[in-house]
Scaffold this motif. Structure first.
Motif: not given
Length: 207
Positions: A120-141
Motif C-alpha cells: 500500500v505504501v509503495v503504491n501510494t508513493v508511486a501514485g504521488l510520484s511522477n512515474i508514468k502510468k505505463k511504466y508502473y504497470f510494467l513494473t507491477l507485471l
C-alpha cells in the motif's frame, strides 16, 4: 485450536475454498491491495493449494497486479486533495517520492520484489510520484511474479510439506532467509535514498 488444525481439516477448508470459484481467488488478492490487513501470504497459498501451482499462481498474480494498479490510479487521480497532500509532505514519504522521481523503475521494482513490503505504501508513493502510468504497470507485471511463484510453490504441495518435518523446516528457513535478505536490501535502499538526496541537494546549492 491446534488439535483441530489437522491435515484433513485443512484440506477440507481448501476444498470448500475451491468451490467458491477462481474469481474469488482473484478478488481476495485484488482486495488485499486496498486492505493490507488481509493475509496475502495465506491467500496465495490457498489459491495454489486449491487450483494447483500454475492456476493458483496465475490467479494470485492477476489479482494483486490489478488491485495494485487500481490503487495506484486512485492515488494518481485524487492525489491533489488535501489528505494526500498531507501524506506527500511527510518526511519519509517525501524522500521516497523524490527518489522514485530520480531513479524511476529500479527502486519500485526492488521494493515490490521484496517479501513483506507494505505494498500500500509503495503504491501510494508511486501514485504521488511522477512515474508514468505505463511504466508502473510494467513494473507491477514483472516484479510481482517472483514472490508469488515462491509462495505458490509452497502452497501447491501443502500436504507434503505439512506431513514432512524436514520439508516444513526447510520451507520455514527459506521464508526466514528471504525475509532477512529483504530487510537487508531495504536497509541498503534507505541508505542510498539518503545518499542520493544529499548529493542532489549539494548540486542544487552549487547552481
Amino acid at each position: 485450536m491446534l488439535e483441530w488444525m489437522t491435515i484433513d481439516n485443512i484440506e477440507t477448508i481448501v476444498e470448500k475454498y475451491k468451490l467458491l470459484g477462481p474469481f474469488f481467488g482473484i478478488l481476495l488478492t485484488f482486495l488485499e491491495s486496498f486492505i493490507p490487513v488481509l493475509p496475502l501470504f495465506v491467500i496465495i497459498i490457498a489459491n495454489a493449494a486449491a487450483y494447483g501451482l500454475f492456476w493458483g499462481f496465475l490467479l494470485s498474480w492477476l489479482g494483486t497486479v490489478a488491485g495494485s494498479y487500481m490503487f495506484f490510479l486512485m492515488i494518481r487521480m485524487f492525489g491533489k486533495y488535501r489528505l494526500f497532500r498531507r501524506i506527500k509532505e511527510q518526511k519519509q514519504v517525501k524522500k521516497l517520492i523524490n527518489w522514485v522521481d530520480i531513479r524511476g523503475f529500479t527502486p519500485l521494482f526492488v521494493l515490490l520484489c521484496l517479501p513483506f513490503t507494505p505494498v500500500v505504501v509503495v503504491n501510494t508513493v508511486a501514485g504521488l510520484s511522477n512515474i508514468k502510468k505505463k511504466y508502473y504497470f510494467l513494473t507491477l507485471l514483472i516484479s510481482k511474479p517472483i514472490l508469488i511463484f515462491l509462495i505458490s510453490y509452497l502452497g501447491s504441495d501443502l500436504r507434503d510439506i505439512l506431513t514432512s518435518p524436514v520439508k516444513l523446516i526447510i520451507s520455514a528457513v527459506i521464508i526466514l532467509i528471504i525475509w532477512g535478505i529483504g530487510k537487508l536490501i531495504e536497509h541498503i535502499l534507505n541508505k542510498r535514498v539518503e545518499r542520493d538526496l544529499r548529493e542532489i541537494g549539494k548540486l542544487r546549492k552549487h547552481k
